[in-house]
Design an enzyme around this catalytic site. Sequence first.
Site, PDB file in Angstrom:
ATOM      1  N   ASN A 354      12.141 134.321 -33.296  1.00 56.56           N
ATOM      2  CA  ASN A 354      11.922 134.074 -34.723  1.00 56.56           C
ATOM      3  C   ASN A 354      11.920 132.578 -35.011  1.00 56.56           C
ATOM      4  O   ASN A 354      12.796 132.042 -35.678  1.00 56.56           O
ATOM      5  CB  ASN A 354      12.998 134.797 -35.545  1.00 56.56           C
ATOM      6  CG  ASN A 354      12.677 134.840 -37.022  1.00 56.56           C
ATOM      7  OD1 ASN A 354      13.307 134.169 -37.828  1.00 56.56           O
ATOM      8  ND2 ASN A 354      11.691 135.626 -37.383  1.00 56.56           N
ATOM      9  N   GLY A 397      16.344 134.938 -38.131  1.00 52.90           N
ATOM     10  CA  GLY A 397      16.375 133.570 -37.666  1.00 52.90           C
ATOM     11  C   GLY A 397      15.761 132.589 -38.646  1.00 52.90           C
ATOM     12  O   GLY A 397      15.566 132.903 -39.830  1.00 52.90           O
ATOM     13  N   ARG A 399      12.728 131.515 -39.167  1.00 49.58           N
ATOM     14  CA  ARG A 399      11.536 131.942 -39.908  1.00 49.58           C
ATOM     15  C   ARG A 399      11.917 132.929 -40.996  1.00 49.58           C
ATOM     16  O   ARG A 399      11.410 132.855 -42.120  1.00 49.58           O
ATOM     17  CB  ARG A 399      10.488 132.557 -38.983  1.00 49.58           C
ATOM     18  CG  ARG A 399       9.144 132.785 -39.697  1.00 49.58           C
ATOM     19  CD  ARG A 399       8.088 133.401 -38.777  1.00 49.58           C
ATOM     20  NE  ARG A 399       6.767 133.377 -39.403  1.00 49.58           N
ATOM     21  CZ  ARG A 399       6.301 134.289 -40.235  1.00 49.58           C
ATOM     22  NH1 ARG A 399       7.066 135.319 -40.592  1.00 49.58           N
ATOM     23  NH2 ARG A 399       5.094 134.184 -40.754  1.00 49.58           N
ATOM     24  N   CYS A 400      12.823 133.852 -40.691  1.00 56.36           N
ATOM     25  CA  CYS A 400      13.261 134.831 -41.689  1.00 56.36           C
ATOM     26  C   CYS A 400      13.902 134.146 -42.901  1.00 56.36           C
ATOM     27  O   CYS A 400      13.773 134.621 -44.028  1.00 56.36           O
ATOM     28  CB  CYS A 400      14.279 135.794 -41.094  1.00 56.36           C
ATOM     29  SG  CYS A 400      13.629 136.970 -39.897  1.00 56.36           S
ATOM     30  N   MET A 401      14.600 133.037 -42.665  1.00 61.89           N
ATOM     31  CA  MET A 401      15.361 132.385 -43.726  1.00 61.89           C
ATOM     32  C   MET A 401      14.528 131.431 -44.576  1.00 61.89           C
ATOM     33  O   MET A 401      15.070 130.750 -45.444  1.00 61.89           O
ATOM     34  CB  MET A 401      16.528 131.598 -43.127  1.00 61.89           C
ATOM     35  CG  MET A 401      17.576 132.453 -42.462  1.00 61.89           C
ATOM     36  SD  MET A 401      19.065 131.507 -42.036  1.00 61.89           S
ATOM     37  CE  MET A 401      18.394 130.315 -40.862  1.00 61.89           C
TER      38      MET A 401
END
Length: 411
Positions: A354, A397, A399-401
Amino acid sequence: MNHVLNVTSEIGKLRTVLLHRPGQEVENLTPEYLQKLLFDDIPYLPIVQKEHDYFAQTLRDNGIEVLYLSTLLSEALHTEEIKKQFVYDILTESKISVDDSFYVIADYLLSFDTSKMVEKIMAGVRKDEIEHMKKKHLYEILTSHYPFYLDPMPNLYFTRDPSAVVGNGLTINKMREPARQRESLFMQYIVKYHPRFANKDIPIWFNRDFEYPMEGGDELVLSKDTIAIGISARTAAKSIERFTLNLFHSQSDIKRVLAVEIPKSRAFMHLDTVFTMIDYDKFTIHSAIQDADGKMDIYVLEKGPDNETLNITHKTNLLETLKEVLGLKEILLIPCGGGDMIAGPREQWNDGSNTLAIAPGKVVTYDRNYVTNELLRTNGVEVIEVLSSELSRGRGGPRCMSMPLVREALD
């Protein structure tokens, strides 16, 4: 780039990003309700905030404008009428019946100033906060053991999922799980009422009122003319078709959508947990999404002859499909954990795949995924590591955040 939103790649230099700093909503997690709220563990709030601040400062240090979800929402609710309507919409989405309790909870929330009210909605409303509430209905008596009138929203720090920028437009997503369905309401209000976005004619490619779900972790902007979307545990094929048809009806730059099927499991929640673009010709991948022969199901969606249907072509080789749609002779797929039978799944669980690209060949990753990070460096990728002992407990991770709002166009 005259648009307030502009994302035409995964790797163009990141200029503006939306984050959410974890707050009291994380403290309202308890073991009994972890599954309901989509967590596997309870992060320690002081450390998770410290790590998130480190992440945000890392982005700022690289010239990126950092905006916060709570700030934008508070600024969007700039009249009493909008503020009241937002509270009513939140309570309705929370399945709170329109009876006396609905208005008591609404009045309680509206008693706060706007920024504190937003924080309270995110954190959740505990039953012991409103002691004078009388249980007049059978359903209230039967659920009296449950500690919340309004559930906390601990997944908010994964800003990638409720909404995503594609080109100069936006998807405001229908979230699959009840615990997250209210989240995209925030972006709906921000785009409609915040001075930065209101009256800017921002196209909405997909809206949260659609029957079937789609989430931003499954949306990857591979180039100015190609989007990839995961058919995953959180995104339905019918939503991908709706999104694609809306795109083709409303603009001409994006020519195709790759619908990439991945295993529907908790570990492989979204496409970006197993596959991300990090350079013009480099991608991270978790090898387990392919079969023993390196095959998987990919569907190329393009305009049909009548603008109301799609031409769908089935592919099975990810590498060759990427070469074809990106016009490249060579592409490097870098396996999470080096493809090792132990390190691979362990680091994928901790979001080793991620990665957040902030420029071509320059990525932000969790420090704990040292096998993958070293492999990235060996292959010429600049890796900036951020702290991750508590952030990673939420199963998402870098990218998710992060929700990119503006990236520079690639040459």
